[in-house]
Design a protein around this motif. Structure first.
Motif, PDB file in Angstrom:
ATOM      1  N   PRO A 144     -23.909  15.677  14.565  1.00 51.46           N
ATOM      2  CA  PRO A 144     -25.351  15.924  14.418  1.00 51.46           C
ATOM      3  C   PRO A 144     -25.990  15.208  13.230  1.00 51.46           C
ATOM      4  O   PRO A 144     -27.156  14.804  13.316  1.00 51.46           O
ATOM      5  N   ALA A 145     -25.248  15.023  12.146  1.00 48.95           N
ATOM      6  CA  ALA A 145     -25.839  14.338  10.998  1.00 48.95           C
ATOM      7  C   ALA A 145     -26.093  12.873  11.338  1.00 48.95           C
ATOM      8  O   ALA A 145     -27.012  12.247  10.811  1.00 48.95           O
ATOM      9  N   VAL A 146     -25.250  12.326  12.237  1.00 50.50           N
ATOM     10  CA  VAL A 146     -25.458  10.957  12.703  1.00 50.50           C
ATOM     11  C   VAL A 146     -26.651  10.921  13.654  1.00 50.50           C
ATOM     12  O   VAL A 146     -27.594  10.149  13.461  1.00 50.50           O
ATOM     13  N   CYS A 147     -26.614  11.777  14.680  1.00 48.93           N
ATOM     14  CA  CYS A 147     -27.674  11.755  15.693  1.00 48.93           C
ATOM     15  C   CYS A 147     -29.043  12.064  15.102  1.00 48.93           C
ATOM     16  O   CYS A 147     -30.038  11.467  15.481  1.00 48.93           O
ATOM     17  N   ASP A 155     -26.863  18.481   7.594  1.00 46.84           N
ATOM     18  CA  ASP A 155     -26.708  18.242   6.156  1.00 46.84           C
ATOM     19  C   ASP A 155     -26.478  19.562   5.413  1.00 46.84           C
ATOM     20  O   ASP A 155     -25.673  19.639   4.492  1.00 46.84           O
ATOM     21  N   TRP A 156     -27.212  20.588   5.851  1.00 47.28           N
ATOM     22  CA  TRP A 156     -27.061  21.906   5.209  1.00 47.28           C
ATOM     23  C   TRP A 156     -25.624  22.407   5.399  1.00 47.28           C
ATOM     24  O   TRP A 156     -24.990  22.877   4.454  1.00 47.28           O
ATOM     25  N   ALA A 157     -25.126  22.264   6.613  1.00 50.86           N
ATOM     26  CA  ALA A 157     -23.770  22.746   6.903  1.00 50.86           C
ATOM     27  C   ALA A 157     -22.742  21.976   6.080  1.00 50.86           C
ATOM     28  O   ALA A 157     -21.793  22.553   5.550  1.00 50.86           O
ATOM     29  N   ARG A 158     -22.960  20.678   5.964  1.00 53.91           N
ATOM     30  CA  ARG A 158     -22.013  19.867   5.196  1.00 53.91           C
ATOM     31  C   ARG A 158     -22.039  20.290   3.728  1.00 53.91           C
ATOM     32  O   ARG A 158     -20.998  20.482   3.105  1.00 53.91           O
ATOM     33  N   GLU A 159     -23.251  20.458   3.203  1.00 54.45           N
ATOM     34  CA  GLU A 159     -23.371  20.843   1.794  1.00 54.45           C
ATOM     35  C   GLU A 159     -22.781  22.235   1.556  1.00 54.45           C
ATOM     36  O   GLU A 159     -22.365  22.546   0.446  1.00 54.45           O
ATOM     37  N   HIS A 160     -22.786  23.059   2.599  1.00 51.84           N
ATOM     38  CA  HIS A 160     -22.231  24.405   2.446  1.00 51.84           C
ATOM     39  C   HIS A 160     -20.811  24.514   3.007  1.00 51.84           C
ATOM     40  O   HIS A 160     -20.305  25.611   3.220  1.00 51.84           O
ATOM     41  N   HIS A 161     -20.210  23.369   3.229  1.00 55.77           N
ATOM     42  CA  HIS A 161     -18.799  23.295   3.660  1.00 55.77           C
ATOM     43  C   HIS A 161     -18.512  24.109   4.917  1.00 55.77           C
ATOM     44  O   HIS A 161     -17.486  24.777   5.015  1.00 55.77           O
ATOM     45  N   ILE A 162     -19.438  24.078   5.836  1.00 52.92           N
ATOM     46  CA  ILE A 162     -19.197  24.764   7.107  1.00 52.92           C
ATOM     47  C   ILE A 162     -18.614  23.745   8.074  1.00 52.92           C
ATOM     48  O   ILE A 162     -19.205  22.688   8.301  1.00 52.92           O
ATOM     49  N   GLU A 176     -20.893   9.813   2.760  1.00 54.17           N
ATOM     50  CA  GLU A 176     -21.562  11.093   2.743  1.00 54.17           C
ATOM     51  C   GLU A 176     -21.673  11.696   4.147  1.00 54.17           C
ATOM     52  O   GLU A 176     -21.454  12.886   4.336  1.00 54.17           O
ATOM     53  N   VAL A 177     -22.009  10.857   5.125  1.00 53.20           N
ATOM     54  CA  VAL A 177     -22.330  11.385   6.459  1.00 53.20           C
ATOM     55  C   VAL A 177     -21.264  11.033   7.506  1.00 53.20           C
ATOM     56  O   VAL A 177     -20.656  11.921   8.097  1.00 53.20           O
ATOM     57  N   VAL A 178     -21.021   9.725   7.711  1.00 51.80           N
ATOM     58  CA  VAL A 178     -20.129   9.328   8.804  1.00 51.80           C
ATOM     59  C   VAL A 178     -18.708   9.834   8.564  1.00 51.80           C
ATOM     60  O   VAL A 178     -18.111  10.477   9.432  1.00 51.80           O
ATOM     61  N   ALA A 179     -18.193   9.582   7.367  1.00 54.39           N
ATOM     62  CA  ALA A 179     -16.809   9.979   7.086  1.00 54.39           C
ATOM     63  C   ALA A 179     -16.636  11.493   7.238  1.00 54.39           C
ATOM     64  O   ALA A 179     -15.609  11.963   7.721  1.00 54.39           O
TER      65      ALA A 179
END
Lengths: 461, 295
Positions: A85-88, A122-129, A191-194
């Motif tokens: 989703p962060a990509v799309c 992005d929120w989920a990534r920052e919150h390690h979900i 930050e995003v793809v990896a």
């Protein structure tokens, strides 16, 4: 309360500033902005947005969860349908997909579904979900060829169903066009793809880089000797096209693939070992998203940059947002103009490009008005770098090494809408089948193929 | 990571490395190449395959280095590792795809110039293993830079070593040896010439005069090596070819070497010059007017 007809604007880096760096252009929404934008959604009974999404994300549900500030729930909702989703949220052409049919768009502005998707991711990534690996296994093995959007999607869908999936990637890094093609300023790599690739691995998917299928190992060997029950081919587009005009082999003429790969995958802009010829004045030939990416990259590397495109602005195949960003940053558009010859100096370096003015005639097969040369209108532009962004033709590495795998007259792999190829147990999707298209269409194809593969694997029991 | 099982010096600054790369070792054939990347910052560098051991899962590359700093690869030792090794890439040599009976009827000449001796070796070895004796000319600038002589001697029908300065073997460049042998009455049905572009160009001019069809192996600038970037494009006959997917071997009499050499000099800066001189090593005689090696 009446809904606001206008979108919550998204904050962006100032055009003049961002034209000199590779930081991301768009900052995305913060929580307040996301909730405000989400609350514009009418939560339609028959959501037309979902029908416009190639991977059928339950859009009204996740948007509603945003309004309730249940961001984790929103993430889980999206994840049922998409692992990227962060990509799309960043690179999908939402205006023609989910946002295109949005009811709010009739009298006002469509809900910014893409920006909301990005916010949630992005929120989920920052919150390690992160997604969880299924606790069951079918014992079936699937090989996925290519770690691009089609392959990653197909692999994650299959892993969710408990299959043992290995992705084989030819390059040294997973991501396909997400790492070699789309630039950092549109889609941050680490930050995003990896991180999204990590999420795919978390589902249990194994990724083997540095394996070129058709060379390092063939599909038949994967099936006959390596114990795989099915194969998905998501090997992507292919060989860059050139125009066939004089001077095209000169130094300083790049395919967009080469230029972007040097900069994105090989990180020339960060000063890694792979060199790139920056150029003082660059012409990019073509009008698609790849042309915009190449032009905006050249600009950031310090060049005065022109897009040369043979039709008019209305026919530019690039997303409106990309064209808008490119213009804001100072890229000049030489429209209704077509190259005739690349001019070279004694050492065979580009010193200019001879172009001719065009006008639009009757519509051609594509439905677009055919560009016709205006006799005698040639002129020269002084440039030191030319980038050809004219699309690609299919790579023969797999089709030529897999017996019985049919290709069509354009040499794309033949697969039906469920991804089934002419060979039992072999499925395909994405650019390898459709020719160059978008990230999300490839993902949609990967998802459909995963469903067919799952059904096929069940027949093996 | 791909471990270097053994790194050894073949000559002053020529290094041989046996690398663990099971996929490549299992499938490679003479004529193909691989790509290595030393570390995160490194370039993807195409390397010819000099030998392979299918059982051990190793491939051998030979590369040339010029002192510290010019190329970090120079410092790699036994036990170190490459971050990436990809392959085999490109097509196997036409000859190894030809039926053995047909090959046995042919008189074949192999010419290796400098580092080009390394990719010639597996082809000659393959011929030997299939009972075919071939003539081999190996050229180097000087005695110390003759590589793989013993290995080649063991598999070649006739081996002719020459040095430019006459310090070992015959005297003069490989083209002179071809002409001398032809004058002595030798004839060949096909020639395979691999080495620096300038050497291949002149070999082709010589063999064209003598009417010997000639195959060359092109090693232009590449990025991905799988057909994606188009950096390795060449003009062969009137067509644009990608060395990585259409080659690396081509009909030498049709290759536009002058263009290929100009393209190879693309990243010619002070550093680039050093690199080019490094790539062509001591087989670089100058005279191409591009790399500055003769200045």
């Amino acid at each position: 309360m009446a809904k606001n007809m206008k979108r919550v604007p998204v904050r962006e880096q100032e055009p003049k500033v961002r034209a000199t760096n590779f930081e991301e252009v768009s900052y995305g929404y913060n929580e307040e902005e996301a909730v405000a934008e989400a609350s514009r959604c009418l939560n339609c009974k028959k959501p037309r947005c979902v029908g416009g999404c190639p991977v059928s994300i339950n859009i009204p549900k996740f948007i509603h969860q945003i309004t309730e500030r249940d961001f984790e729930g929103a993430f889980r909702t999206i994840q049922e349908s998409s692992l990227l989703p962060a990509v799309c949220g960043r690179v999908c052409p939402q205006e023609t997909q989910c946002e295109g049919p949005c009811v709010m768009g009739i009298k006002g502005e469509a809900i910014a579904i893409g920006k909301l998707e990005r916010f949630v991711a992005d929120w989920a990534r920052e919150h390690h979900i992160v997604p969880e690996k299924p606790d069951f296994s079918t014992g079936k093995k699937v090989a996925v060829i290519g770690a691009g959007p089609a392959g990653l999607t197909c692999a994650s869908e299959l892993a969710k169903k408990g299959h043992d999936v290995t992705i084989f990637e030819a390059l040294h890094e997973a991501g396909g066009v997400l790492v070699y093609g789309i630039p950092e300023f549109r889609l941050p790599k680490e930050e995003v793809v990896a991180k999204e690739v990590e999420n795919v691995k978390r589902l249990g998917v194994k990724i083997q880089t540095d394996v070129v299928i058709g060379k390092s190992v063939t599909i038949d060997e994967l099936l006959d000797e390596e114990g795989f029950d099915a194969v998905f081919i998501g090997s992507g587009a292919g060989l860059p096209r050139f125009m066939g005009i004089p001077g095209e082999q000169a130094n300083g003429v790049y395919s967009a693939n080469e230029y972007l790969t040097r900069n994105n995958l090989m990180k020339a802009f960060k000063g890694y070992d792979t060199p790139i010829h920056k150029g003082k004045k660059v012409v990019v030939v073509g009008g698609g998203n790849v042309a915009m990416d190449a032009a905006r990259t050249a600009l950031r590397l310090g060049a005065e940059t022109h897009i040369v495109y043979r039709r008019s602005e209305a026919e530019l195949p690039a997303r409106a947002e990309e064209v808008h960003h490119a213009k804001e940053e100072g890229i000049q558009f030489d429209l209704l103009t077509n190259p005739k010859e690349i001019l070279v100096d004694d050492a065979d370096w580009v010193k200019g490009i001879r172009v001719i003015k065009m006008e639009l005639g009757e519509p051609d097969d594509s439905g677009r008005r055919r560009p016709i040369e205006i006799p005698g209108s040639e002129y020269d532009i002084e440039v030191d770098t030319v980038i050809m962004a004219l699309g690609t033709s299919p790579n023969p590495l797999i089709s030529s090494t897999t017996k019985g795998l049919d290709i069509n007259k354009w040499k794309c792999i033949v697969a039906d809408e469920n991804g089934q190829t002419s060979r039992k147990g072999i499925f395909a999707g994405g650019d390898a089948v459709s020719g160059a298209a978008t990230v999300i269409l490839a993902m949609g194809a990967g998802k459909k193929a995963a469903a067919s593969i799952d059904a096929y694997l069940k027949t093996l029991d | 990571m791909y471990r270097i099982v053994k790194a050894s010096h073949l000559a002053d600054n020529i290094v041989r490395m046996d690398i663990e790369a099971p996929w490549v070792a299992k499938h490679c054939l003479p004529g193909q190449f691989l790509i290595v990347r030393e570390d995160e910052r490194g370039e993807r560098l195409p390397m010819t395959i000099c030998d392979y051991d299918r059982k051990a899962g190793t491939v051998t590359i030979v590369t040339q280095t010029v002192g510290a700093g010019t190329c970090r690869m120079a410092e790699l030792q036994t036990g170190d590792a490459f971050m990436d090794v990809v392959g085999p890439l490109g097509n196997p040599s036409e000859l190894v795809k030809t039926p053995i009976d047909e090959l046995k009827k042919k008189k074949i000449l192999f010419v290796g110039g400098g580092l080009g001796t390394a990719p010639v070796y597996p082809q000659v070895k393959w011929m030997h293993e299939h009972g075919i004796d071939v003539d081999v000319i190996v050229g180097a600038k000087t005695k110390d830079l003759v590589i793989l002589e013993d290995e080649m001697k063991a598999v070649a029908g006739n081996l002719y070593v020459t040095t430019d300065d006459g310090s070992y073997g015959r005297s003069g460049m490989v083209t002179k040896v071809i002409e001398d042998l032809a004058a002595e009455g030798k004839t060949w049905d096909v020639c395979v010439a691999i080495g620096p572009m300038i050497m291949m160009k002149f070999c082709c001019l010589t063999t064209k005069k003598l009417g010997i069809p000639t195959i060359v192996s092109m090693n232009p600038i590449m990025v991905d090596g799988t057909g994606m970037c188009g950096a390795c494009r060449l003009i062969v006959g009137d067509e644009v070819k990608f060395a990585c997917v259409d080659g690396p071997e081509f009909d030498g009499h049709k290759v536009d070497f002058d263009l290929a050499m100009k393209r190879q000099a693309q990243y010619k800066t002070e550093e680039g010059r050093a690199l080019l001189a490094f790539e062509e090593g001591d087989t670089h005689h100058g005279g191409c007017g591009l790399c500055g090696g003769d200045k």
